[in-house]
Scaffold this motif. Structure first.
Motif, PDB file in Angstrom:
ATOM      1  N   ALA A 131       0.868  -1.181   0.000  1.00  0.00           N
ATOM      2  CA  ALA A 131       0.000   0.000   0.000  1.00  0.00           C
ATOM      3  C   ALA A 131       0.902   1.227   0.000  1.00  0.00           C
ATOM      4  CB  ALA A 131      -0.912   0.000   1.220  1.00  0.00           C
ATOM      5  N   SER A 159      -3.082  -0.571  -3.118  1.00  0.00           N
ATOM      6  CA  SER A 159      -3.746   0.723  -2.974  1.00  0.00           C
ATOM      7  C   SER A 159      -2.704   1.815  -3.087  1.00  0.00           C
ATOM      8  CB  SER A 159      -4.493   0.842  -1.636  1.00  0.00           C
ATOM      9  OG  SER A 159      -3.585   0.931  -0.556  1.00  0.00           O
ATOM     10  N   HIS A 184      -7.086   3.574   5.683  1.00  0.00           N
ATOM     11  CA  HIS A 184      -6.954   3.390   4.242  1.00  0.00           C
ATOM     12  C   HIS A 184      -5.960   2.304   3.853  1.00  0.00           C
ATOM     13  CE1 HIS A 184      -8.802   7.397   4.569  1.00  0.00           C
ATOM     14  NE2 HIS A 184      -9.278   7.181   3.357  1.00  0.00           N
ATOM     15  N   PRO A 186      -5.360  -1.456   3.003  1.00  0.00           N
ATOM     16  CA  PRO A 186      -6.094  -2.688   2.714  1.00  0.00           C
ATOM     17  C   PRO A 186      -5.572  -3.861   3.532  1.00  0.00           C
ATOM     18  CG  PRO A 186      -5.399  -1.587   0.691  1.00  0.00           C
ATOM     19  CD  PRO A 186      -4.675  -0.921   1.821  1.00  0.00           C
ATOM     20  N   SER A 189      -2.639  -5.952   2.022  1.00  0.00           N
ATOM     21  CA  SER A 189      -1.270  -5.444   1.887  1.00  0.00           C
ATOM     22  C   SER A 189      -0.344  -6.158   2.860  1.00  0.00           C
ATOM     23  CB  SER A 189      -1.233  -3.935   2.152  1.00  0.00           C
ATOM     24  OG  SER A 189      -1.593  -3.646   3.490  1.00  0.00           O
ATOM     25  N   ASP A 276      -9.372  -3.126  -1.318  1.00  0.00           N
ATOM     26  CA  ASP A 276      -8.253  -3.026  -2.256  1.00  0.00           C
ATOM     27  C   ASP A 276      -8.542  -1.985  -3.331  1.00  0.00           C
ATOM     28  OD1 ASP A 276      -7.180  -4.993  -0.811  1.00  0.00           O
ATOM     29  OD2 ASP A 276      -7.236  -6.544  -2.347  1.00  0.00           O
ATOM     30  N   HIS A 278      -7.373   1.680  -5.692  1.00  0.00           N
ATOM     31  CA  HIS A 278      -7.026   3.085  -5.502  1.00  0.00           C
ATOM     32  C   HIS A 278      -7.954   3.720  -4.494  1.00  0.00           C
ATOM     33  CE1 HIS A 278      -5.703   7.100  -6.390  1.00  0.00           C
ATOM     34  NE2 HIS A 278      -6.956   7.461  -6.621  1.00  0.00           N
ATOM     35  N   VAL A 279      -7.396   4.432  -3.551  1.00  0.00           N
ATOM     36  CA  VAL A 279      -8.188   5.112  -2.542  1.00  0.00           C
ATOM     37  C   VAL A 279      -8.542   6.500  -3.074  1.00  0.00           C
ATOM     38  CG1 VAL A 279      -8.272   5.946  -0.178  1.00  0.00           C
ATOM     39  CG2 VAL A 279      -7.008   3.881  -0.716  1.00  0.00           C
TER      40      VAL A 279
END
Length: 283
Positions: A131, A159, A184, A186, A189, A276, A278-279
């Motif tokens: 991440a 992420s 944030h 995941p 990760s 999982d 893109h944040v």
């Protein structure tokens, strides 16, 4: 003082040298050389997000090359490039070419870079799913390029996002940063990398590793560790978190372990890890 580390840092940024000094063993001194950075004004002021052009220009001749030549006149054992985003923009191959070019000006003193140090540290820890957390002053494109950098080095980036925090180096609150990363990260990760050498984040490493039960690496942490490792035998990086160990220990921490668990693909998790991918950010 037994060993001196040199750091190449943007002209108005005090983050890299202060964080590296805080983590380095007591016998190590940290000495910075300033390199002009077009996105930074007096007092470290920047726009809300930094444009890509000055990021790429930071590692172009002549300024950083001249800074290396000047720093090489001092009795430093190694030089570290305290700048993450240039490798994001130019890529890993150009980062290697940069190291070769700067070492031609360093009078034989080793030169190490932040992103390459992060890749090495993640490899030592056995982490494959990462991440990536970036500073709030990284825009979506720079954040995306960061994810591409680590993907190009064989990692699965589960992420990546710029923190939705105040976009000012002096306004970063450790507790807010801790909560943002915790919320944030995941569950899939195996490690977290916090980019940005001007992003003061080493103070949250231990607490995040305790709660997330996985390694948390930061830009200045991995750079400090790489500099200590290249500065000569017998110097052990003290630092904080999974990549650290005390001076006088027989060697680095065991591969594939962290403070709170084993990096084996089935790490225990606590709290409410993110999904999982893109944040999204509403910056």
């Amino acid at each position: 003082m037994r060993t001196r580390l040199g750091v190449l840092t943007p002209h108005a940024d005090v983050g890299p040298e202060s964080e590296i000094r805080a983590m380095a063993p007591e016998t190590v001194g940290v000495y910075a050389a300033r390199v002009p950075f077009g996105a930074m004004a007096v007092g470290g002021a920047m726009d809300r997000t930094i444009p890509l052009a000055p990021v790429a220009a930071f590692v172009q001749p002549p300024h950083i090359d001249d800074a290396v030549s000047l720093l090489a006149a001092a009795p430093v054992a190694v030089m570290g490039i305290g700048f993450t985003s240039s490798a994001y923009v130019t890529g890993a191959d150009a980062e290697k070419e940069l190291i070769d070019r700067l070492q031609s000006r360093s009078a034989g003193i080793p030169v190490v870079s932040t992103c390459a140090a992060a890749v090495d540290a993640l490899g030592v820890l056995g982490a494959e799913r990462v991440a990536v957390v970036d500073p709030p002053w990284f825009d979506d494109e720079l954040d995306r390029l960061g994810a591409e950098y680590f993907s190009s080095q064989g990692f699965e980036v589960v992420s990546h996002a710029a923190c939705d925090l105040p976009s000012n180096q002096r306004s970063i609150n450790p507790s807010e940063l801790y909560e943002w990363i915790l919320a944030h990260t995941p569950g899939s990760s195996q490690a977290v990398f916090v980019g940005g050498n001007g992003f003061r984040s080493v103070g949250v490493i231990a607490a995040l590793e305790e709660e997330l039960a996985r390694p948390v690496l930061t830009a200045n942490q991995v750079l400090c560790g790489a500099c200590c490792g290249r500065s000569g035998p017998g110097l052990h990086f003290m630092g904080t978190g999974s990549c650290s160990h005390r001076s006088g220990d027989p060697g680095p921490p065991p591969v594939r372990t962290c403070r709170s668990g084993v990096v084996d693909g089935s790490l225990p998790t606590r709290g409410t890890p993110a999904q999982d991918g893109h944040v999204a950010s509403d910056r």
